[in-house]
Design a protein around this motif. Structure first.
Motif, PDB file in Angstrom:
ATOM      1  N   PRO A  60      27.390  48.691  48.584  1.00  0.00           N
ATOM      2  CA  PRO A  60      28.741  48.127  48.719  1.00  0.00           C
ATOM      3  C   PRO A  60      28.909  46.795  48.000  1.00  0.00           C
ATOM      4  O   PRO A  60      29.981  46.506  47.458  1.00  0.00           O
ATOM      5  CB  PRO A  60      28.902  47.960  50.242  1.00  0.00           C
ATOM      6  N   ALA A  61      27.841  45.966  47.990  1.00  0.00           N
ATOM      7  CA  ALA A  61      27.933  44.672  47.310  1.00  0.00           C
ATOM      8  C   ALA A  61      28.195  44.862  45.825  1.00  0.00           C
ATOM      9  O   ALA A  61      29.085  44.223  45.243  1.00  0.00           O
ATOM     10  CB  ALA A  61      26.650  43.870  47.534  1.00  0.00           C
ATOM     11  N   CYS A  62      27.425  45.747  45.191  1.00  0.00           N
ATOM     12  CA  CYS A  62      27.618  45.983  43.761  1.00  0.00           C
ATOM     13  C   CYS A  62      28.962  46.623  43.479  1.00  0.00           C
ATOM     14  O   CYS A  62      29.642  46.275  42.495  1.00  0.00           O
ATOM     15  CB  CYS A  62      26.490  46.876  43.238  1.00  0.00           C
ATOM     16  N   LEU A  63      29.385  47.562  44.323  1.00  0.00           N
ATOM     17  CA  LEU A  63      30.677  48.215  44.113  1.00  0.00           C
ATOM     18  C   LEU A  63      31.823  47.217  44.258  1.00  0.00           C
ATOM     19  O   LEU A  63      32.754  47.196  43.441  1.00  0.00           O
ATOM     20  CB  LEU A  63      30.851  49.362  45.104  1.00  0.00           C
ATOM     21  N   LEU A  64      31.778  46.386  45.316  1.00  0.00           N
ATOM     22  CA  LEU A  64      32.846  45.417  45.526  1.00  0.00           C
ATOM     23  C   LEU A  64      32.944  44.436  44.364  1.00  0.00           C
ATOM     24  O   LEU A  64      34.042  44.152  43.858  1.00  0.00           O
ATOM     25  CB  LEU A  64      32.608  44.660  46.831  1.00  0.00           C
ATOM     26  N   MET A  65      31.782  43.914  43.919  1.00  0.00           N
ATOM     27  CA  MET A  65      31.827  42.932  42.837  1.00  0.00           C
ATOM     28  C   MET A  65      32.140  43.595  41.496  1.00  0.00           C
ATOM     29  O   MET A  65      32.868  43.028  40.668  1.00  0.00           O
ATOM     30  CB  MET A  65      30.510  42.158  42.789  1.00  0.00           C
ATOM     31  N   GLY A  66      31.612  44.796  41.268  1.00  0.00           N
ATOM     32  CA  GLY A  66      31.914  45.490  40.020  1.00  0.00           C
ATOM     33  C   GLY A  66      33.402  45.809  39.906  1.00  0.00           C
ATOM     34  O   GLY A  66      34.050  45.506  38.891  1.00  0.00           O
ATOM     35  N   VAL A  67      33.965  46.411  40.955  1.00  0.00           N
ATOM     36  CA  VAL A  67      35.397  46.739  40.951  1.00  0.00           C
ATOM     37  C   VAL A  67      36.231  45.465  40.939  1.00  0.00           C
ATOM     38  O   VAL A  67      37.275  45.385  40.270  1.00  0.00           O
ATOM     39  CB  VAL A  67      35.734  47.620  42.167  1.00  0.00           C
ATOM     40  N   GLY A  68      35.764  44.450  41.677  1.00  0.00           N
ATOM     41  CA  GLY A  68      36.502  43.189  41.717  1.00  0.00           C
ATOM     42  C   GLY A  68      36.614  42.536  40.349  1.00  0.00           C
ATOM     43  O   GLY A  68      37.697  42.077  39.956  1.00  0.00           O
ATOM     44  N   PHE A  69      35.515  42.517  39.614  1.00  0.00           N
ATOM     45  CA  PHE A  69      35.557  41.925  38.267  1.00  0.00           C
ATOM     46  C   PHE A  69      36.414  42.766  37.323  1.00  0.00           C
ATOM     47  O   PHE A  69      37.164  42.226  36.497  1.00  0.00           O
ATOM     48  CB  PHE A  69      34.145  41.780  37.706  1.00  0.00           C
ATOM     49  N   LEU A  70      36.308  44.094  37.416  1.00  0.00           N
ATOM     50  CA  LEU A  70      37.125  44.944  36.555  1.00  0.00           C
ATOM     51  C   LEU A  70      38.613  44.757  36.848  1.00  0.00           C
ATOM     52  O   LEU A  70      39.436  44.679  35.924  1.00  0.00           O
ATOM     53  CB  LEU A  70      36.734  46.413  36.745  1.00  0.00           C
ATOM     54  N   ALA A  71      38.954  44.663  38.145  1.00  0.00           N
ATOM     55  CA  ALA A  71      40.352  44.447  38.506  1.00  0.00           C
ATOM     56  C   ALA A  71      40.839  43.080  38.031  1.00  0.00           C
ATOM     57  O   ALA A  71      41.967  42.940  37.538  1.00  0.00           O
ATOM     58  CB  ALA A  71      40.521  44.581  40.021  1.00  0.00           C
ATOM     59  N   LEU A  72      39.958  42.079  38.159  1.00  0.00           N
ATOM     60  CA  LEU A  72      40.326  40.741  37.706  1.00  0.00           C
ATOM     61  C   LEU A  72      40.616  40.731  36.208  1.00  0.00           C
ATOM     62  O   LEU A  72      41.549  40.078  35.742  1.00  0.00           O
ATOM     63  CB  LEU A  72      39.194  39.766  38.041  1.00  0.00           C
ATOM     64  N   ALA A  73      39.820  41.484  35.455  1.00  0.00           N
ATOM     65  CA  ALA A  73      40.002  41.530  34.003  1.00  0.00           C
ATOM     66  C   ALA A  73      41.359  42.101  33.604  1.00  0.00           C
ATOM     67  O   ALA A  73      41.865  41.812  32.509  1.00  0.00           O
ATOM     68  CB  ALA A  73      38.885  42.363  33.369  1.00  0.00           C
ATOM     69  N   LEU A  74      41.959  42.884  34.500  1.00  0.00           N
ATOM     70  CA  LEU A  74      43.242  43.525  34.189  1.00  0.00           C
ATOM     71  C   LEU A  74      44.445  42.724  34.673  1.00  0.00           C
ATOM     72  O   LEU A  74      45.591  43.155  34.469  1.00  0.00           O
ATOM     73  CB  LEU A  74      43.286  44.928  34.810  1.00  0.00           C
ATOM     74  N   THR A  75      44.200  41.580  35.330  1.00  0.00           N
ATOM     75  CA  THR A  75      45.313  40.862  35.954  1.00  0.00           C
ATOM     76  C   THR A  75      45.647  39.539  35.272  1.00  0.00           C
ATOM     77  O   THR A  75      46.467  38.780  35.788  1.00  0.00           O
ATOM     78  CB  THR A  75      44.992  40.573  37.438  1.00  0.00           C
TER      79      THR A  75
END
Length: 444
Positions: free
Chosen positions: A317-332
């Motif tokens: 979950p830690a890797c998924l949360l941070m991976g998705v979080g960074f990808l989402a941040l890159a799109l905003t």
């Protein structure tokens, strides 16, 4: 009823062992990390006052990480030869010399060397304390004890800059912080050497090997007065150990490096992202502070999850949360309401980082050979440190060549790759807590 009784006795055992480890492990860790946290922001300032340009001043600040990177494998050799207790004491003493050199540095080269020396000492201190706990903390609450260790280090790094700011306001002297670190290192040496005998306080445990079977480690009386089991001359060296464990290091070790990379990226990306959005310093500090508070609040919960459900339930979950979080941040970056997205995703990254607290130390302890864990832990820590050390340079380079959104998106991909690695390799190399506990009880 039986399960409740077991849980209660386990909780008492955990409290007992943690209490006995406080003078030897948690207290020295807090003192060491407060000193590091206080000195880190000061190093570029000292460098510029000695005539360094901005690039050189940044290099001085990174020498601590470089020292940890190149010092972890030699630290494994040192811990094997002289034991955990003396390794921690000598590392603190060498760091004390490094701090004195910082205070009396006549030029930038000496300042660079002294920062490197402190980084090398930090690597030795870290490997020694992890080897000590690997041998002595029962598997049933290993993750909680190591998550508490990770939280202790984070608390010190959090408090250090505030204490440094207070000292600077009171004294008006940059070197006051260095003298604080020196005094804390004296405290570390005194706690390690004059505290309760660690061998008697927390004897070596019978613990399960990561591959499944339980390997007994007898509580051998120390032959060298170090408070550690006597080291046999026939023990394999660090390079042989690294080669022997090349399978797990090249698989699960790389997943650990990926997690370390995204954790390190959070510290540099959040301030840079705020700057790129044109936010003021106060707003950026608020977002970083909220993310850090969420991170710190979860450090012990991470250990509870790992001990109860298994290591995968925290790392994945830690890797998924941070991976998705960074990808989402890159799109905003260019969307409407980008600052609000920045705050929300900063909280997501804090959640992911908090869930991973102590996880890499716990995995290293699970995978290390029972009879002599230090050489393996040195190699494991080298991979972990490399992931964290290379990430800021990667973010900087990709931002310069492309954009900050591209750099942040790449960090997100690294996080998802780490999640895939943990999902693939943890079930193979690390036994679930229930099976490990049954194996231990069967042997007993």
């Amino acid at each position: 009823m039986g399960e409740r009784a077991t849980a209660a006795s386990d909780g008492l055992g955990a409290a007992s062992v943690v209490g006995r480890l406080a003078p030897m492990i948690y207290g020295p860790t807090l003192l060491f990390s407060i000193g590091e946290g206080a000195v880190l922001p000061l190093l570029p300032v000292l460098a510029t006052r000695l005539g360094a340009d901005v690039a050189t001043a940044a290099l001085v600040g990174t020498m601590l990480v470089v020292g940890e990177l190149i010092g972890s494998i030699p630290a494994g050799v040192a811990v094997t030869r002289i034991g955990e207790r003396w390794s921690m004491a000598i590392a603190a003493a060498v760091a004390f010399v490094g701090v004195l050199l910082m205070a009396w540095s006549p030029g930038v080269p000496v300042l660079l060397a002294s920062a490197l020396l402190v980084g090398l000492s930090s690597a030795t201190f870290g490997v020694a304390r992890l080897a000590f706990m690997t041998l002595r903390v029962p598997f049933s609450f290993r993750a909680r004890s190591l998550s508490l260790l990770g939280g202790t280090g984070r608390l010190g790094l959090f408090l250090g800059p505030f204490i440094a700011a207070g000292l600077l306001a009171l004294t008006g002297s940059d070197t006051a912080t260095l003298w604080l670190f020196a005094a804390l290192l004296v405290g570390v040496v005194l706690l390690v050497l004059l505290g309760p005998d660690p061998e008697r306080a927390v004897p070596v445990q019978v613990v399960p090997a990561a591959s499944g079977p339980v390997v007994p480690v007898a509580p051998v009386a120390p032959a060298d007065g170090t408070g550690s089991p006597a080291r046999a001359g026939s023990r394999p060296g660090v390079w042989r150990t690294t080669w022997h464990f090349r399978d797990v290091l090249s698989r699960l070790g790389l997943a650990a490096a990926a997690l370390s990379a995204v954790r390190s990226a959070r510290q540099i990306v959040l301030p840079l992202w705020g700057v790129s959005l044109g936010m003021d310093a106060g707003s950026i500090a608020l977002v970083v502070g909220v993310s850090g508070a969420v991170d710190f609040a979860l450090f012990y919960a991470s250990g509870q999850v790992m001990d109860r459900f298994g290591r995968l339930w925290a790392t994945l979950p830690a890797c998924l949360l941070m991976g998705v979080g960074f990808l989402a941040l890159a799109l905003t970056h260019d969307v409407s309401g980008a600052p609000r997205w920045f705050l929300a995703l900063g909280i997501v990254l804090g959640l992911g980082n908090g869930l991973s607290s102590g996880s890499l130390m716990t995995l290293g302890a699970d995978l290390a050979p029972r009879e002599d864990p230090a050489p393996f832990l040195g190699s494991w820590r080298t991979l972990q440190t490399a992931g964290g050390a290379l990430t800021p340079a990667m973010v900087s380079a990709v931002t310069a060549l492309g954009s900050i959104s591209l750099a942040v998106g790449l960090v997100g991909v690294i996080g998802l790759a780490g999640a895939v690695g943990f999902r693939r390799w943890i079930p193979r190399f690390v036994p679930p807590p229930a099976r490990a506990g049954r194996a231990t009880r069967d042997r007993e």
